[in-house]
Write a protein that holds these residues in place. Structure first.
Motif, PDB file in Angstrom:
ATOM      1  N   GLN A  56       0.813  -1.209   0.000  1.00  0.00           N
ATOM      2  CA  GLN A  56       0.000   0.000   0.000  1.00  0.00           C
ATOM      3  C   GLN A  56       0.851   1.266   0.000  1.00  0.00           C
ATOM      4  OE1 GLN A  56      -2.578  -1.594   3.430  1.00  0.00           O
ATOM      5  NE2 GLN A  56      -4.065  -0.430   2.221  1.00  0.00           N
ATOM      6  N   CYS A  57       2.159   1.101  -0.023  1.00  0.00           N
ATOM      7  CA  CYS A  57       3.084   2.228  -0.044  1.00  0.00           C
ATOM      8  C   CYS A  57       3.665   2.370  -1.449  1.00  0.00           C
ATOM      9  CB  CYS A  57       4.230   2.015   0.944  1.00  0.00           C
ATOM     10  SG  CYS A  57       3.727   1.831   2.663  1.00  0.00           S
ATOM     11  N   THR A  58       3.405   3.501  -2.083  1.00  0.00           N
ATOM     12  CA  THR A  58       3.934   3.758  -3.422  1.00  0.00           C
ATOM     13  C   THR A  58       4.964   4.868  -3.335  1.00  0.00           C
ATOM     14  OG1 THR A  58       1.810   3.143  -4.424  1.00  0.00           O
ATOM     15  CG2 THR A  58       3.357   4.389  -5.783  1.00  0.00           C
ATOM     16  N   LYS A  59       6.199   4.557  -3.675  1.00  0.00           N
ATOM     17  CA  LYS A  59       7.269   5.537  -3.587  1.00  0.00           C
ATOM     18  C   LYS A  59       7.148   6.585  -4.703  1.00  0.00           C
ATOM     19  CE  LYS A  59      10.727   2.549  -3.512  1.00  0.00           C
ATOM     20  NZ  LYS A  59      12.123   2.045  -3.384  1.00  0.00           N
ATOM     21  N   VAL A  60       7.309   7.842  -4.316  1.00  0.00           N
ATOM     22  CA  VAL A  60       7.320   8.946  -5.271  1.00  0.00           C
ATOM     23  C   VAL A  60       8.420   9.920  -4.866  1.00  0.00           C
ATOM     24  CG1 VAL A  60       4.858   8.756  -5.810  1.00  0.00           C
ATOM     25  CG2 VAL A  60       5.611  10.302  -3.979  1.00  0.00           C
ATOM     26  N   SER A  61       8.649  10.926  -5.699  1.00  0.00           N
ATOM     27  CA  SER A  61       9.676  11.915  -5.405  1.00  0.00           C
ATOM     28  C   SER A  61       9.355  12.679  -4.124  1.00  0.00           C
ATOM     29  CB  SER A  61       9.800  12.902  -6.566  1.00  0.00           C
ATOM     30  OG  SER A  61      10.657  13.979  -6.214  1.00  0.00           O
ATOM     31  N   ALA A  62      10.349  12.781  -3.246  1.00  0.00           N
ATOM     32  CA  ALA A  62      10.173  13.509  -1.988  1.00  0.00           C
ATOM     33  C   ALA A  62      10.151  15.014  -2.195  1.00  0.00           C
ATOM     34  CB  ALA A  62      11.288  13.132  -1.016  1.00  0.00           C
ATOM     35  N   GLU A  63      10.353  15.480  -3.433  1.00  0.00           N
ATOM     36  CA  GLU A  63      10.288  16.913  -3.700  1.00  0.00           C
ATOM     37  C   GLU A  63       8.848  17.435  -3.634  1.00  0.00           C
ATOM     38  OE1 GLU A  63      12.320  18.207  -7.227  1.00  0.00           O
ATOM     39  OE2 GLU A  63      13.806  16.606  -7.048  1.00  0.00           O
ATOM     40  N   ALA A  64       7.882  16.551  -3.758  1.00  0.00           N
ATOM     41  CA  ALA A  64       6.482  16.976  -3.723  1.00  0.00           C
ATOM     42  C   ALA A  64       6.039  17.177  -2.278  1.00  0.00           C
ATOM     43  CB  ALA A  64       5.600  15.930  -4.393  1.00  0.00           C
ATOM     44  N   PRO A  65       5.331  18.265  -1.955  1.00  0.00           N
ATOM     45  CA  PRO A  65       4.818  18.454  -0.600  1.00  0.00           C
ATOM     46  C   PRO A  65       3.830  17.342  -0.248  1.00  0.00           C
ATOM     47  CG  PRO A  65       4.647  20.483  -1.886  1.00  0.00           C
ATOM     48  CD  PRO A  65       4.987  19.388  -2.846  1.00  0.00           C
ATOM     49  N   ALA A  66       3.885  16.882   0.989  1.00  0.00           N
ATOM     50  CA  ALA A  66       3.027  15.771   1.399  1.00  0.00           C
ATOM     51  C   ALA A  66       1.546  16.117   1.256  1.00  0.00           C
ATOM     52  CB  ALA A  66       3.341  15.376   2.839  1.00  0.00           C
ATOM     53  N   GLN A  67       1.173  17.376   1.531  1.00  0.00           N
ATOM     54  CA  GLN A  67      -0.247  17.738   1.464  1.00  0.00           C
ATOM     55  C   GLN A  67      -0.778  17.711   0.037  1.00  0.00           C
ATOM     56  OE1 GLN A  67       2.204  19.722   2.651  1.00  0.00           O
ATOM     57  NE2 GLN A  67       1.790  21.900   2.275  1.00  0.00           N
ATOM     58  N   VAL A  68       0.114  17.776  -0.941  1.00  0.00           N
ATOM     59  CA  VAL A  68      -0.274  17.653  -2.345  1.00  0.00           C
ATOM     60  C   VAL A  68      -0.218  16.187  -2.780  1.00  0.00           C
ATOM     61  CG1 VAL A  68       0.400  18.209  -4.708  1.00  0.00           C
ATOM     62  CG2 VAL A  68       0.396  19.998  -2.962  1.00  0.00           C
ATOM     63  N   ALA A  69       0.880  15.524  -2.467  1.00  0.00           N
ATOM     64  CA  ALA A  69       1.071  14.142  -2.905  1.00  0.00           C
ATOM     65  C   ALA A  69      -0.030  13.228  -2.370  1.00  0.00           C
ATOM     66  CB  ALA A  69       2.438  13.638  -2.446  1.00  0.00           C
ATOM     67  N   GLY A  70      -0.422  13.435  -1.121  1.00  0.00           N
ATOM     68  CA  GLY A  70      -1.409  12.558  -0.507  1.00  0.00           C
ATOM     69  C   GLY A  70      -2.752  12.555  -1.201  1.00  0.00           C
ATOM     70  N   LEU A  71      -3.081  13.643  -1.909  1.00  0.00           N
ATOM     71  CA  LEU A  71      -4.379  13.718  -2.574  1.00  0.00           C
ATOM     72  C   LEU A  71      -4.541  12.647  -3.650  1.00  0.00           C
ATOM     73  CD1 LEU A  71      -4.803  17.587  -2.937  1.00  0.00           C
ATOM     74  CD2 LEU A  71      -5.605  16.093  -1.105  1.00  0.00           C
ATOM     75  N   LEU A  72      -3.425  12.159  -4.184  1.00  0.00           N
ATOM     76  CA  LEU A  72      -3.506  11.090  -5.171  1.00  0.00           C
ATOM     77  C   LEU A  72      -3.939   9.774  -4.535  1.00  0.00           C
ATOM     78  CD1 LEU A  72      -0.324  11.777  -7.346  1.00  0.00           C
ATOM     79  CD2 LEU A  72      -2.698  12.343  -7.862  1.00  0.00           C
ATOM     80  N   GLY A  73      -3.919   9.724  -3.208  1.00  0.00           N
ATOM     81  CA  GLY A  73      -4.299   8.500  -2.526  1.00  0.00           C
ATOM     82  C   GLY A  73      -5.758   8.138  -2.687  1.00  0.00           C
ATOM     83  N   CYS A  74      -6.600   9.098  -3.114  1.00  0.00           N
ATOM     84  CA  CYS A  74      -8.005   8.764  -3.335  1.00  0.00           C
ATOM     85  C   CYS A  74      -8.647   9.718  -4.341  1.00  0.00           C
ATOM     86  CB  CYS A  74      -8.794   8.757  -2.025  1.00  0.00           C
ATOM     87  SG  CYS A  74     -10.469   8.081  -2.216  1.00  0.00           S
ATOM     88  N   GLY A  75      -9.187  10.837  -3.885  1.00  0.00           N
ATOM     89  CA  GLY A  75     -10.092  11.642  -4.680  1.00  0.00           C
ATOM     90  C   GLY A  75      -9.527  12.173  -5.982  1.00  0.00           C
ATOM     91  N   VAL A  76      -8.343  12.746  -5.952  1.00  0.00           N
ATOM     92  CA  VAL A  76      -7.780  13.327  -7.169  1.00  0.00           C
ATOM     93  C   VAL A  76      -7.438  12.229  -8.177  1.00  0.00           C
ATOM     94  CG1 VAL A  76      -5.850  14.650  -8.109  1.00  0.00           C
ATOM     95  CG2 VAL A  76      -7.007  15.442  -6.047  1.00  0.00           C
TER      96      VAL A  76
END
Length: 361
Positions: A144-164
């Motif tokens: 359930q953990c998908t690695k992405v670039s740490a340059e993205a702010p967490a409050q933005v990256a997390g939105l891909l976890g569901c709604g966006v």
């Protein structure tokens, strides 16, 4: 040693959420503990609180999250402490009939953590969408953990976890929107606006936003809508047909999850158009359509779970587009809040005042 943290709990149908002590076990085989840095307040969390998903109370809410891996259990490969990850609720198994047929986005056996997080008295919690991320640390299956670039702010990256992701994927993956298409999106909350953004990304020529709230329609224009329809003031089916030369849209995305708006989507599509249901209905809802109309219109009627996404493929790609300033994911963040403000965020969501409130730790 188990972790002791504060988490947002829904104890009963319709009850206000509470902030309570949660015990998070050390990760077992195939599991990971993640330090949650940010988690969006998604309408699905409100569905859980209202009993619209199931009645396995108490729920540990929150699922639209990003953070850093704290620890991993035995047998975990490709993931280690310090990795920046987006949490996903489609941890594909690789072995079910969908996976073996090359369609892992339909995986029938997605993984969740085997162990349970509990309240301090030992009561087992049901984590929302198998995640439960309105707390500082959560236990999930490593997949359930998908690695992405740490340059993205967490409050933005997390939105891909569901709604966006659900909205973008509904347009691109499920709806198959392509260059020159006409697209209508009914319901312009976070998921609907993400569908509009996905349609724009895919090259749609006309994108029609439909809602009952002029404020939301203005937001929709900011994500790429070329036309807007207030369905309180005019018939959305007629309006969509008028805007598409009398034919109806090539793809209509229903992002509300109600029978009446689904019927609008059905009749607003072109003769061989596609309807995509990405709005989440509640268990008691039913739909009645003349079977002859279903037979006579051709095209496709599709449901989109999670935007038919494959997290390992889609999350890194979309984060890269964000970092290249080609995908304005940050526009979905209406406000950042504390963990004790989730109930207030639900109220703002219900009133249509925000696209996303995001809990930041």
């Amino acid at each position: 040693m188990p972790y002791e943290v504060q988490g947002v709990i829904a104890r009963g149908k319709g009850q206000e959420v509470s902030l309570e002590t949660v015990i998070v076990p050390d990760p077992g085989p195939g599991e990971a503990v993640v330090n949650v840095q940010a988690c969006g307040v998604c309408h699905t969390d409100l569905h859980y609180r209202e009993g619209g998903i199931n009645d396995d109370f108490p729920f540990l809410l929150g699922h639209e999250a990003a953070g850093v891996v704290e620890a991993v259990g035995d047998g975990v490969t490709g993931l280690e402490p310090g990795d920046f990850v987006i949490l996903n609720w489609r941890a594909v198994c690789g072995q079910c009939r969908a996976c073996l047929r090359g369609r892992p986005w339909y995986c029938f056996n997605t993984h969740n953590a085997a162990q349970k997080m509990t309240l301090a008295d030992g009561t087992e919690l049901s984590p929302a969408l198998g995640i439960g991320a309105f707390l500082e640390k959560t236990l999930v299956a490593a997949g359930q953990c998908t690695k992405v670039s740490a340059e993205a702010p967490a409050q933005v990256a997390g939105l891909l976890g569901c709604g966006v992701m659900a909205g973008i994927g509904a347009a691109i993956n499920t709806g198959g929107v392509t260059r020159g298409d006409s697209v209508a999106v009914i319901g312009c909350g976070g998921v609907g606006d993400a569908a509009i953004l996905g349609a724009q990304l895919a090259g749609a020529a006309k994108i029609i936003a439909v809602d009952v709230d002029d404020r939301k329609l203005e937001w929709a224009r900011g994500f790429g809508a070329t036309d807007t329809v207030n369905s309180r003031e005019s018939d959305p089916v007629e309006a969509i047909r008028d805007l598409t030369g009398g034919f109806g849209a090539d793809v209509v995305i229903e992002a509300v999850g109600r029978p009446e708006t689904y019927k609008q989507a059905f009749y607003a599509r072109d003769l061989a158009g596609t309807v995509v249901l990405v709005g989440v209905p509640t268990p008691e809802m039913t739909l009645e359509l003349p079977l002859l109309d279903v037979f006579g219109r051709g095209g496709a009627l599709k449901s989109s779970w999670y935007g038919d996404c494959l997290p390992s493929r889609d999350f890194p790609m979309l984060i890269d587009l964000f970092l290249q300033h080609r995908l304005p994911l940050d526009k979905f963040v209406s406000e950042t809040i504390g963990l004790d403000q989730v109930e207030e965020a639900f109220a703002k969501m219900h009133r249509g005042e925000v696209l996303r409130s995001v809990v930041v730790f």
